[in-house]
Scaffold this motif. Structure first.
Motif, PDB file in Angstrom:
ATOM      1  N   GLU A  39       0.832  -1.207   0.000  1.00  0.00           N
ATOM      2  CA  GLU A  39       0.000   0.000   0.000  1.00  0.00           C
ATOM      3  C   GLU A  39       0.862   1.251   0.000  1.00  0.00           C
ATOM      4  O   GLU A  39       0.546   2.232  -0.659  1.00  0.00           O
ATOM      5  CB  GLU A  39      -0.932   0.007   1.216  1.00  0.00           C
ATOM      6  CG  GLU A  39      -2.030  -1.024   1.119  1.00  0.00           C
ATOM      7  CD  GLU A  39      -2.953  -0.983   2.322  1.00  0.00           C
ATOM      8  OE1 GLU A  39      -3.051   0.076   2.990  1.00  0.00           O
ATOM      9  OE2 GLU A  39      -3.577  -2.019   2.606  1.00  0.00           O
ATOM     10  N   THR A  40       1.940   1.204   0.760  1.00  0.00           N
ATOM     11  CA  THR A  40       2.866   2.338   0.833  1.00  0.00           C
ATOM     12  C   THR A  40       4.264   1.836   0.499  1.00  0.00           C
ATOM     13  O   THR A  40       4.911   1.199   1.335  1.00  0.00           O
ATOM     14  CB  THR A  40       2.868   2.951   2.250  1.00  0.00           C
ATOM     15  OG1 THR A  40       1.529   3.278   2.612  1.00  0.00           O
ATOM     16  CG2 THR A  40       3.738   4.187   2.298  1.00  0.00           C
ATOM     17  N   PRO A  41       4.718   2.077  -0.738  1.00  0.00           N
ATOM     18  CA  PRO A  41       6.086   1.666  -1.071  1.00  0.00           C
ATOM     19  C   PRO A  41       7.082   2.316  -0.125  1.00  0.00           C
ATOM     20  O   PRO A  41       6.877   3.433   0.351  1.00  0.00           O
ATOM     21  CB  PRO A  41       6.268   2.185  -2.507  1.00  0.00           C
ATOM     22  CG  PRO A  41       4.879   2.255  -3.050  1.00  0.00           C
ATOM     23  CD  PRO A  41       4.026   2.675  -1.876  1.00  0.00           C
ATOM     24  N   ARG A  42       8.147   1.566   0.196  1.00  0.00           N
ATOM     25  CA  ARG A  42       9.189   2.087   1.080  1.00  0.00           C
ATOM     26  C   ARG A  42      10.547   1.887   0.411  1.00  0.00           C
ATOM     27  O   ARG A  42      10.693   1.047  -0.474  1.00  0.00           O
ATOM     28  CB  ARG A  42       9.137   1.418   2.444  1.00  0.00           C
ATOM     29  CG  ARG A  42       9.396  -0.071   2.441  1.00  0.00           C
ATOM     30  CD  ARG A  42       9.212  -0.663   3.841  1.00  0.00           C
ATOM     31  NE  ARG A  42       9.679  -2.026   3.921  1.00  0.00           N
ATOM     32  CZ  ARG A  42       8.972  -3.092   3.589  1.00  0.00           C
ATOM     33  NH1 ARG A  42       7.733  -2.957   3.153  1.00  0.00           N
ATOM     34  NH2 ARG A  42       9.479  -4.306   3.692  1.00  0.00           N
ATOM     35  N   GLU A  43      11.499   2.667   0.852  1.00  0.00           N
ATOM     36  CA  GLU A  43      12.832   2.574   0.265  1.00  0.00           C
ATOM     37  C   GLU A  43      13.439   1.201   0.555  1.00  0.00           C
ATOM     38  O   GLU A  43      13.384   0.709   1.686  1.00  0.00           O
ATOM     39  CB  GLU A  43      13.728   3.674   0.834  1.00  0.00           C
ATOM     40  CG  GLU A  43      15.057   3.773   0.118  1.00  0.00           C
ATOM     41  CD  GLU A  43      15.849   4.986   0.532  1.00  0.00           C
ATOM     42  OE1 GLU A  43      17.064   4.975   0.316  1.00  0.00           O
ATOM     43  OE2 GLU A  43      15.258   5.942   1.074  1.00  0.00           O
ATOM     44  N   ALA A  44      13.990   0.596  -0.472  1.00  0.00           N
ATOM     45  CA  ALA A  44      14.650  -0.702  -0.300  1.00  0.00           C
ATOM     46  C   ALA A  44      15.981  -0.486   0.424  1.00  0.00           C
ATOM     47  O   ALA A  44      16.745   0.407   0.047  1.00  0.00           O
ATOM     48  CB  ALA A  44      14.887  -1.359  -1.655  1.00  0.00           C
ATOM     49  N   PRO A  45      16.245  -1.264   1.463  1.00  0.00           N
ATOM     50  CA  PRO A  45      17.506  -1.124   2.179  1.00  0.00           C
ATOM     51  C   PRO A  45      18.704  -1.462   1.282  1.00  0.00           C
ATOM     52  O   PRO A  45      18.681  -2.444   0.540  1.00  0.00           O
ATOM     53  CB  PRO A  45      17.397  -2.132   3.323  1.00  0.00           C
ATOM     54  CG  PRO A  45      15.918  -2.325   3.507  1.00  0.00           C
ATOM     55  CD  PRO A  45      15.347  -2.220   2.122  1.00  0.00           C
ATOM     56  N   ALA A  46      19.720  -0.640   1.370  1.00  0.00           N
ATOM     57  CA  ALA A  46      20.917  -0.834   0.564  1.00  0.00           C
ATOM     58  C   ALA A  46      21.665  -2.104   0.980  1.00  0.00           C
ATOM     59  O   ALA A  46      21.531  -2.579   2.109  1.00  0.00           O
ATOM     60  CB  ALA A  46      21.832   0.373   0.701  1.00  0.00           C
ATOM     61  N   PHE A  47      22.442  -2.640   0.047  1.00  0.00           N
ATOM     62  CA  PHE A  47      23.300  -3.772   0.363  1.00  0.00           C
ATOM     63  C   PHE A  47      24.541  -3.740  -0.521  1.00  0.00           C
ATOM     64  O   PHE A  47      24.528  -3.171  -1.615  1.00  0.00           O
ATOM     65  CB  PHE A  47      22.579  -5.114   0.221  1.00  0.00           C
ATOM     66  CG  PHE A  47      22.065  -5.413  -1.166  1.00  0.00           C
ATOM     67  CD1 PHE A  47      22.910  -5.882  -2.163  1.00  0.00           C
ATOM     68  CD2 PHE A  47      20.729  -5.238  -1.481  1.00  0.00           C
ATOM     69  CE1 PHE A  47      22.430  -6.166  -3.432  1.00  0.00           C
ATOM     70  CE2 PHE A  47      20.237  -5.519  -2.746  1.00  0.00           C
ATOM     71  CZ  PHE A  47      21.097  -5.979  -3.725  1.00  0.00           C
ATOM     72  N   VAL A  48      25.586  -4.355  -0.022  1.00  0.00           N
ATOM     73  CA  VAL A  48      26.810  -4.647  -0.764  1.00  0.00           C
ATOM     74  C   VAL A  48      27.158  -6.070  -0.356  1.00  0.00           C
ATOM     75  O   VAL A  48      27.474  -6.323   0.805  1.00  0.00           O
ATOM     76  CB  VAL A  48      27.973  -3.696  -0.401  1.00  0.00           C
ATOM     77  CG1 VAL A  48      29.234  -4.093  -1.166  1.00  0.00           C
ATOM     78  CG2 VAL A  48      27.606  -2.249  -0.659  1.00  0.00           C
ATOM     79  N   LEU A  49      27.043  -7.014  -1.304  1.00  0.00           N
ATOM     80  CA  LEU A  49      27.249  -8.419  -0.972  1.00  0.00           C
ATOM     81  C   LEU A  49      28.121  -9.103  -2.026  1.00  0.00           C
ATOM     82  O   LEU A  49      28.056  -8.760  -3.211  1.00  0.00           O
ATOM     83  CB  LEU A  49      25.898  -9.142  -0.894  1.00  0.00           C
ATOM     84  CG  LEU A  49      24.991  -8.744   0.263  1.00  0.00           C
ATOM     85  CD1 LEU A  49      23.607  -9.350   0.089  1.00  0.00           C
ATOM     86  CD2 LEU A  49      25.593  -9.173   1.594  1.00  0.00           C
ATOM     87  N   PRO A  50      28.879 -10.110  -1.591  1.00  0.00           N
ATOM     88  CA  PRO A  50      29.700 -10.860  -2.540  1.00  0.00           C
ATOM     89  C   PRO A  50      28.828 -11.797  -3.389  1.00  0.00           C
ATOM     90  O   PRO A  50      27.926 -12.446  -2.873  1.00  0.00           O
ATOM     91  CB  PRO A  50      30.655 -11.645  -1.640  1.00  0.00           C
ATOM     92  CG  PRO A  50      29.911 -11.806  -0.349  1.00  0.00           C
ATOM     93  CD  PRO A  50      29.064 -10.568  -0.212  1.00  0.00           C
ATOM     94  N   ALA A  51      29.148 -11.831  -4.678  1.00  0.00           N
ATOM     95  CA  ALA A  51      28.421 -12.692  -5.610  1.00  0.00           C
ATOM     96  C   ALA A  51      29.200 -13.990  -5.836  1.00  0.00           C
ATOM     97  O   ALA A  51      30.414 -14.052  -5.604  1.00  0.00           O
ATOM     98  CB  ALA A  51      28.205 -11.964  -6.932  1.00  0.00           C
ATOM     99  N   THR A  52      28.496 -14.994  -6.309  1.00  0.00           N
ATOM    100  CA  THR A  52      29.124 -16.285  -6.550  1.00  0.00           C
ATOM    101  C   THR A  52      30.151 -16.232  -7.682  1.00  0.00           C
ATOM    102  O   THR A  52      30.965 -17.133  -7.805  1.00  0.00           O
ATOM    103  CB  THR A  52      28.066 -17.366  -6.867  1.00  0.00           C
ATOM    104  OG1 THR A  52      27.289 -16.939  -7.988  1.00  0.00           O
ATOM    105  CG2 THR A  52      27.180 -17.630  -5.671  1.00  0.00           C
ATOM    106  N   ASP A  53      30.120 -15.180  -8.494  1.00  0.00           N
ATOM    107  CA  ASP A  53      31.112 -15.044  -9.569  1.00  0.00           C
ATOM    108  C   ASP A  53      32.378 -14.313  -9.122  1.00  0.00           C
ATOM    109  O   ASP A  53      33.244 -14.003  -9.933  1.00  0.00           O
ATOM    110  CB  ASP A  53      30.499 -14.360 -10.789  1.00  0.00           C
ATOM    111  CG  ASP A  53      30.114 -12.909 -10.555  1.00  0.00           C
ATOM    112  OD1 ASP A  53      30.385 -12.367  -9.455  1.00  0.00           O
ATOM    113  OD2 ASP A  53      29.533 -12.303 -11.474  1.00  0.00           O
ATOM    114  N   GLY A  54      32.493 -14.004  -7.817  1.00  0.00           N
ATOM    115  CA  GLY A  54      33.684 -13.371  -7.278  1.00  0.00           C
ATOM    116  C   GLY A  54      33.631 -11.853  -7.242  1.00  0.00           C
ATOM    117  O   GLY A  54      34.543 -11.214  -6.723  1.00  0.00           O
ATOM    118  N   THR A  55      32.575 -11.250  -7.776  1.00  0.00           N
ATOM    119  CA  THR A  55      32.429  -9.799  -7.736  1.00  0.00           C
ATOM    120  C   THR A  55      31.508  -9.421  -6.585  1.00  0.00           C
ATOM    121  O   THR A  55      31.085 -10.284  -5.817  1.00  0.00           O
ATOM    122  CB  THR A  55      31.848  -9.276  -9.064  1.00  0.00           C
ATOM    123  OG1 THR A  55      30.540  -9.827  -9.242  1.00  0.00           O
ATOM    124  CG2 THR A  55      32.740  -9.658 -10.241  1.00  0.00           C
TER     125      THR A  55
END
Length: 177
Positions: A39-55
């Motif tokens: 009903e009320t969109p909210r800001e998506a929490p930021a993230f920085v995560l390691p990917a399975t491809d090494g990036t």
């Protein structure tokens, strides 16, 4: 690094949430449940995560596109079951601007990579080993959120879905417009 008691508490909540999602979803087939529009969109929490491809992947890196964010774990049977249909939906909608990322909750990078390779998953897979993304308010697995191009959460789906179901693909397609 997250304190051990907090991580253990989150672990038990997610396992319990996964079991609860299984029980609540039992009367309905996965294909019968659309995403719930917020009903009320909210800001998506930021993230920085390691990917399975090494990036590394960041929420900001997807800005300007719709992003389907799926929280899952290799030990979660409903999570494992829905992954092939997620790949099918990604294949069907990526040309229309849908990006997809699956966030493996907890260890291990190797298990997440092996599972993604086994299934031939082509969307981004990242690992939140410390279960630090508590701001997303994930109460059980699998949990999926749609983030709009401006970075707002606009829809959610808690529990397993058949993402390749024509009704669900149609709902996503209409949200992408």
């Amino acid at each position: 690094m997250t304190d051990r008691p907090v991580v253990v508490g989150l672990w038990y909540r997610l396992v319990g949430g996964c079991a609860l999602a299984l029980l609540l979803a039992a009367p309905l087939q996965a294909s019968q449940r659309p995403m719930k529009l917020l009903e009320t969109p909210r800001e998506a929490p930021a993230f920085v995560l390691p990917a399975t491809d090494g990036t590394q992947r960041t929420l900001a890196g997807y800005r300007g596109r719709y992003l389907l964010v799926n929280f899952w774990a290799v030990w979660c049977a409903p999570c494992r079951k829905e992954m092939p249909s997620m790949q099918a939906t990604y294949d069907a909608l990526k040309a229309e601007g849908l990006a997809m990322i699956a966030i493996h909750v907890g260890p291990s990078m190797e298990m997440a990579r092996d599972f993604a390779t086994e299934l031939g998953l082509e969307f981004d897979i990242v690992v939140d080993e410390d279960m630090a993304l508590t701001d997303w308010q994930v109460v059980g697995l699998p949990a999926t959120f749609l983030v709009d191009p401006d970075g707002h959460l606009v829809a959610e789906a808690i529990g397993e879905r058949d993402w390749a179901d024509p009704a669900l693909v149609g709902q996503l397609r209409s949200l992408l417009r």
